[in-house]
Design a protein around this motif. Structure first.
Motif, PDB file in Angstrom:
ATOM      1  N   VAL A 154      -2.070  -2.649  -1.997  1.00  0.00           N
ATOM      2  CA  VAL A 154      -3.499  -3.252  -1.841  1.00  0.00           C
ATOM      3  C   VAL A 154      -3.838  -3.445  -0.562  1.00  0.00           C
ATOM      4  O   VAL A 154      -2.947  -3.974   0.271  1.00  0.00           O
ATOM      5  N   GLU A 155      -5.235  -3.769  -0.165  1.00  0.00           N
ATOM      6  CA  GLU A 155      -5.916  -4.015   1.080  1.00  0.00           C
ATOM      7  C   GLU A 155      -6.810  -4.952   0.571  1.00  0.00           C
ATOM      8  O   GLU A 155      -7.624  -4.809  -0.178  1.00  0.00           O
ATOM      9  N   GLU A 211      -1.634  -2.220  -9.031  1.00  0.00           N
ATOM     10  CA  GLU A 211      -2.632  -2.754 -10.063  1.00  0.00           C
ATOM     11  C   GLU A 211      -2.283  -4.294 -10.453  1.00  0.00           C
ATOM     12  O   GLU A 211      -3.274  -4.948 -10.729  1.00  0.00           O
ATOM     13  N   GLY A 254      -3.746  -6.288  -7.838  1.00  0.00           N
ATOM     14  CA  GLY A 254      -5.050  -6.431  -8.022  1.00  0.00           C
ATOM     15  C   GLY A 254      -5.523  -7.336  -9.294  1.00  0.00           C
ATOM     16  O   GLY A 254      -6.627  -8.158  -9.030  1.00  0.00           O
ATOM     17  N   THR A 290     -13.005  -8.112  -0.547  1.00  0.00           N
ATOM     18  CA  THR A 290     -12.957  -6.966  -1.191  1.00  0.00           C
ATOM     19  C   THR A 290     -11.485  -6.599  -1.201  1.00  0.00           C
ATOM     20  O   THR A 290     -10.681  -6.760  -0.518  1.00  0.00           O
ATOM     21  N   VAL A 291     -11.050  -5.981  -2.519  1.00  0.00           N
ATOM     22  CA  VAL A 291      -9.601  -5.646  -2.800  1.00  0.00           C
ATOM     23  C   VAL A 291      -9.718  -4.167  -3.247  1.00  0.00           C
ATOM     24  O   VAL A 291     -10.241  -3.804  -4.008  1.00  0.00           O
ATOM     25  N   ASN A 292      -8.943  -3.474  -2.347  1.00  0.00           N
ATOM     26  CA  ASN A 292      -8.605  -2.103  -2.435  1.00  0.00           C
ATOM     27  C   ASN A 292      -7.170  -1.728  -2.821  1.00  0.00           C
ATOM     28  O   ASN A 292      -6.334  -2.126  -2.447  1.00  0.00           O
ATOM     29  N   GLN A 293      -7.262  -1.125  -4.154  1.00  0.00           N
ATOM     30  CA  GLN A 293      -5.851  -0.777  -4.439  1.00  0.00           C
ATOM     31  C   GLN A 293      -5.936   0.798  -3.977  1.00  0.00           C
ATOM     32  O   GLN A 293      -6.510   1.657  -4.316  1.00  0.00           O
ATOM     33  N   LEU A 294      -4.566   1.061  -3.126  1.00  0.00           N
ATOM     34  CA  LEU A 294      -4.451   2.217  -2.430  1.00  0.00           C
ATOM     35  C   LEU A 294      -3.212   2.790  -2.839  1.00  0.00           C
ATOM     36  O   LEU A 294      -2.248   2.280  -3.374  1.00  0.00           O
TER      37      LEU A 294
END
Lengths: 110, 252
Positions: B126-127, B197, B200, B222-226
């Motif tokens: 995650v970012e 996941e 997150g 902001t949380v981005n799952q990458l």
């Protein structure tokens, strides 16, 4: 001297020709060679004793070889060929030693 | 009669060849005999050089003996072959287990390197981007966030490209946040390699890291799952000055 050259010539001939020993004669060749060697060293000894004679040498050569081969042949027929071959070789061996001892006394005077 | 024979022999013996008493024929015969002897000698010496030739001339009982000898030798060699095969098998097994041990050691080393931050790590993760225009975020909030990431299974974490390791610390100085001696400026970007996941969800739980951060004024996250994130290696390795492995442990 000629005899020595002849010996070497015979050896060279044997090396060059590489003869195969006939199967029937193979068991007798070793004793024949030992018997002939005995005659040879006897001849050398006689030469040094200044008693060498071609006739004596030839007779001893032939009789040695023939007698030795005959004895081994006889032994083979009597089924004691191995033992008799050993006996013949021992006897000739002893004689060769004696002759060589005499030759040594002549050469080194001891 | 015997006397004559003796005389004859003596005469024959006593006359040296040098005196010329022998006929040339006898001399030739002698030479021939010598040549024959040499020939026979060499022939006999050559014969029996190889086993096959020798077998032809051996007597039956000798052949039996030779056969018995060869059988014994063959048995012994067979035994030796079996022994050596077993030894080889043993070596192969131990080489295999050595290989396995080496493999597990390599994996262990890799893991420790990841933990120590000497290797860059990439993978699912995650970012998390924290916008903080009013500099409301404290080091405590960041420590909580990192703690939340680790709790959710993050394996490697970096804040603004500074890799976090076991000895990392957050401080503040001159009204700026500092991590491991490097000043941090907003926006703070936390990158974590781990189960995206799970992380997150863990960040989003009520009263969790995101909630705590966003309770401050003007802070947005902001949380981005990458699928793939990159966590860089630590710039310089951690060096220990005071600590040494205790002797009991270092012997293992």
């Amino acid at each position: 001297m000629i005899a020595l050259l002849a010996l070497l010539l015979g050896a060279t001939l044997g090396l060059v020709l590489q003869p195969n020993v006939p199967l029937a004669l193979a068991p007798y060749l070793p004793v024949a060679v030992v018997a002939a060697l005995d005659a040879l060293f006897g001849g050398v000894r006689a030469r040094l004793d200044e008693t060498f004679s071609d006739r004596v040498f030839l007779v001893s050569f032939l009789s040695n070889v023939i007698l030795a081969v005959f004895l081994v042949y006889l032994g083979d027929q009597l089924n004691v060929g191995d033992a008799l071959e050993t006996a013949v070789i021992v006897v000739f061996g002893v004689r060769i030693f004696q002759n060589l001892a005499a030759v040594r006394r002549h050469v080194f005077r001891v | 009669m015997t006397g004559t024979a003796h005389q004859e022999r003596t005469r024959g013996l006593q006359r040296p060849t040098a005196t010329g008493s022998s006929s040339p024929w006898l001399r030739a015969a002698t030479v021939l005999a010598c040549a024959l002897l040499g020939f026979l000698l060499v022939t006999q010496l050559r014969a029996g050089e190889d086993l096959g030739e020798r077998l032809d001339i051996e007597r039956e009982q000798d052949l039996a003996q030779i056969l018995a000898d060869l059988s014994t030798q063959s048995d012994r060699l067979q035994e030796e072959v079996t022994d050596l095969r077993l030894t080889l098998l043993g070596f192969e097994n131990s080489a295999q287990s050595d290989e396995l041990a080496l493999d597990s050691l390599r994996r262990r080393l890799q893991e420790l390197r990841v933990l120590a931050g000497t290797l860059a790590v990439e993978g699912e993760g995650v970012e998390m981007i924290v916008e903080d225009p009013d500099t409301q975020v404290t080091q405590g909030l960041l420590v909580d966030s990192v703690q939340e990431l680790r709790d959710a299974g993050a394996e490697a974490i970096a804040v603004n490209d500074v890799r976090l390791v076991a000895s990392s610390s957050f401080t503040s100085g001159n009204r700026r946040l500092v991590v491991d001696g490097k000043p941090l400026d907003a926006p703070y970007v936390l990158i974590a390699v781990g189960p995206a996941e799970t992380i997150g969800k863990a960040l989003a739980i009520p009263g969790g890291a995101v909630d705590s951060l966003e309770s401050r004024s003007a802070v947005t996250t902001t949380v981005n799952q990458l699928a793939v994130v990159n966590v860089p290696a630590r710039a310089e390795p951690v060096s220990f000055v005071y600590g040494e492995p205790s002797p009991a442990d270092s012997q293992q």
